[in-house]
Design an enzyme around this catalytic site. Structure first.
Site, short mmCIF file in Angstrom:
data_model
loop_
_atom_site.label_atom_id
_atom_site.label_comp_id
_atom_site.label_asym_id
_atom_site.label_seq_id
_atom_site.Cartn_x
_atom_site.Cartn_y
_atom_site.Cartn_z
CE1 TYR A 51 -33.13 15.22 -29.36
CE2 TYR A 51 -33.44 17.57 -29.57
CZ TYR A 51 -33.87 16.28 -29.81
OH TYR A 51 -35.01 16.07 -30.51
CD GLU A 53 -30.26 12.90 -31.82
OE1 GLU A 53 -29.56 13.91 -31.95
OE2 GLU A 53 -31.22 12.62 -32.56
CG ASP A 197 -42.25 -8.48 -22.98
OD1 ASP A 197 -42.05 -7.96 -21.86
OD2 ASP A 197 -43.01 -7.99 -23.83
CB THR A 223 -42.39 -1.84 -18.93
OG1 THR A 223 -42.94 -2.86 -18.11
CG2 THR A 223 -43.02 -1.90 -20.30
CE LYS A 226 -46.70 -3.59 -17.95
NZ LYS A 226 -45.80 -3.35 -19.08
NE ARG A 232 -46.94 4.65 -18.69
CZ ARG A 232 -47.68 3.64 -18.24
NH1 ARG A 232 -48.07 3.60 -17.00
NH2 ARG A 232 -48.02 2.66 -19.03
N1 DSN Z 1 -50.60 -2.52 -21.22
C1 DSN Z 1 -49.81 -3.38 -20.38
C2 DSN Z 1 -50.62 -4.19 -19.46
O1 DSN Z 1 -51.59 -3.67 -18.92
O2 DSN Z 1 -50.30 -5.34 -19.20
C3 DSN Z 1 -48.88 -4.23 -21.15
O3 DSN Z 1 -47.95 -3.41 -21.78
#
Ligand code: DSN
Length: 418
Positions: A51, A53, A197, A223, A226, A232
């Protein structure tokens, strides 16, 4: 995984099955990728026990000296990678990164201009059932009906009319360059702040292969799994003046303890992304998407906006008498994994769709290049033409291709040995 196999054979079997599935299928979901073994090791480590925090040097629990090393490395590497003034690596996901920006800067009911999900936006950009659509007054912008690209004059017009407090740029299914400088100008004209984003294109941005939002926007969220090819998770970059506000919103605002094993894995991801080989990889990802798009177009498929500038493309199937849903199911049966997707001005609903979204990050990680993309376009064509006689040959070719570009060779051996 011998301990897991003994303790929980069902979960072991599911993991083995998933590893095999990833190895034996052609992964074309644009938002997915394959992380390195180093990232898997960091994520599957004892850091999951702790933990922590708070933030490095000021935690609510003791014993955080090694945790602090990991989080500081993640922060410093991310700053270097993106040239950011301040970074928060604690958001568990892209959605939570966006949530932190909304709630730190807006009041419930404030107006936000964001890309319409039906034209390529994301759930957190204003979907009615999402926190964004529920709590904020979302004015959606789309793409031009003819070019299927962002129409900046129309976005400016909408901004002047709606006077939003925040403008959100970025998308989940937009194959073209986004001009963040124009978004900045529009924000300045109407007194809004800019949230970009960059989840889908973060890897391209890190390598200078897409215009950079970091100098233009107050906040950039992403994120990390990707094109960035990490675990993730999520992250927020922002200008120094918002550092305290955003940190307080992430914790204690919307999250409790950070997932330190994931943060350690993010640090490894950023180290990998700082290597010159990462730029080569991103360049190849774009070349592969352009080749796939060109080859499908030559076979008679209409590609939304006429092609791609990034890692993904959208096929319009409306003249093929097949929905995106059916197309993705048919492809899955032969080992090609892709997702149905709405296309701009789609006449189908979101469950059926007229579009198929294809992305090349994952196959490029396996080492595939232009030649393989041309071959894959042929396989996709055979399936979508409903050439039932050709399906066995397609399955064999998928098998051959995946064998030529094996994934996690050692991992598969380890799993089978366990
Ligand atoms: N679910 C994602 C995508 O496939 O683009 C976006 O967060």
């Amino acid at each position: 995984m011998k301990y897991l196999k003994k303790t929980d054979p069902q979960i072991f079997k599911a993991i083995l099955g998933e590893a095999k599935r990833q190895d034996e299928k052609l992964e074309l979901i644009a938002s997915e990728n394959f992380v390195s073994r180093a990232i898997i090791e960091a994520e599957a480590s004892v850091m999951t026990n702790k933990y922590a925090e708070g933030y490095p040097g000021r935690r609510w629990y003791n014993g955080c000296q090694f945790i602090d090393i990991a989080e500081n490395l993640a922060i410093e590497r991310a700053k270097k990678l993106f040239g950011a003034e301040h970074v928060n690596v604690q958001p568990h996901s892209g959605s939570q990164a966006n949530q932190a920006v909304y709630f730190s800067m807006l009041n419930v009911g404030d107006t936000v201009l964001a890309m319409d999900l039906r034209c390529g936006g994301h759930l957190t950009h204003g979907h009615a059932l999402n926190f964004s659509g529920k709590h904020f007054n979302i004015i959606p912008y789309g793409v031009d009906r003819t070019t299927e690209r962002l129409d900046y004059d129309e976005i400016r017009r909408l901004a002047k009319e709606a006077r939003p407090k925040m403008i959100l740029a970025g998308a989940s299914a937009y194959p073209r360059i986004i001009d963040f400088r124009i978004f900045r100008e529009i924000c300045d004209e109407v007194g809004a702040f800019l949230l970009v984003d960059m989840a889908h294109i973060a890897g391209l941005i890190a390598c200078g292969l897409h215009p950079d939002p970091v100098p233009e926007a107050e906040f950039v969220t992403t994120t990390t799994h990707k094109t960035l090819r990490g675990p993730r998770s999520g992250m927020i970059l922002c200008k120094k003046q918002f550092a305290k506000k955003i940190d307080t919103e992430v914790f204690p605002g919307i999250q409790g303890g950070p997932l330190m094993h994931v943060i350690a894995a993010k640090a490894v991801c950023f180290k990998e992304a700082l290597k010159p080989s990462f730029k080569k990889y991103q360049g190849q990802t774009i070349k592969n998407a352009k080749t796939l798009s060109g080859a499908l177009s030559e076979r008679g498929y209409r590609i939304v906006s006429g092609g791609t500038d990034n890692h993904l493309l959208l096929i319009d199937l409306s003249d093929k008498k097949i929905t995106g849903k059916d197309a993705s199911l048919m492809l899955d049966k032969v080992g090609i994994v892709a997702n149905k997707n709405l296309i701009p001005f789609d006449k189908q609903n979101a469950n059926l769709t007229s579009g198929l979204r294809l992305g090349t990050p994952a196959l490029t990680t396996r080492g595939m290049k232009e030649k393989e993309m041309t071959d894959i376009a042929e396989l996709i064509d055979i399936v979508l033409r409903k050439d039932t006689k050709g399906l066995d040959a397609v399955k064999k070719k998928v098998k051959r291709l995946t064998r030529r570009f094996p994934l996690y060779k050692d991992l598969m051996k380890d799993l089978e040995r366990a």
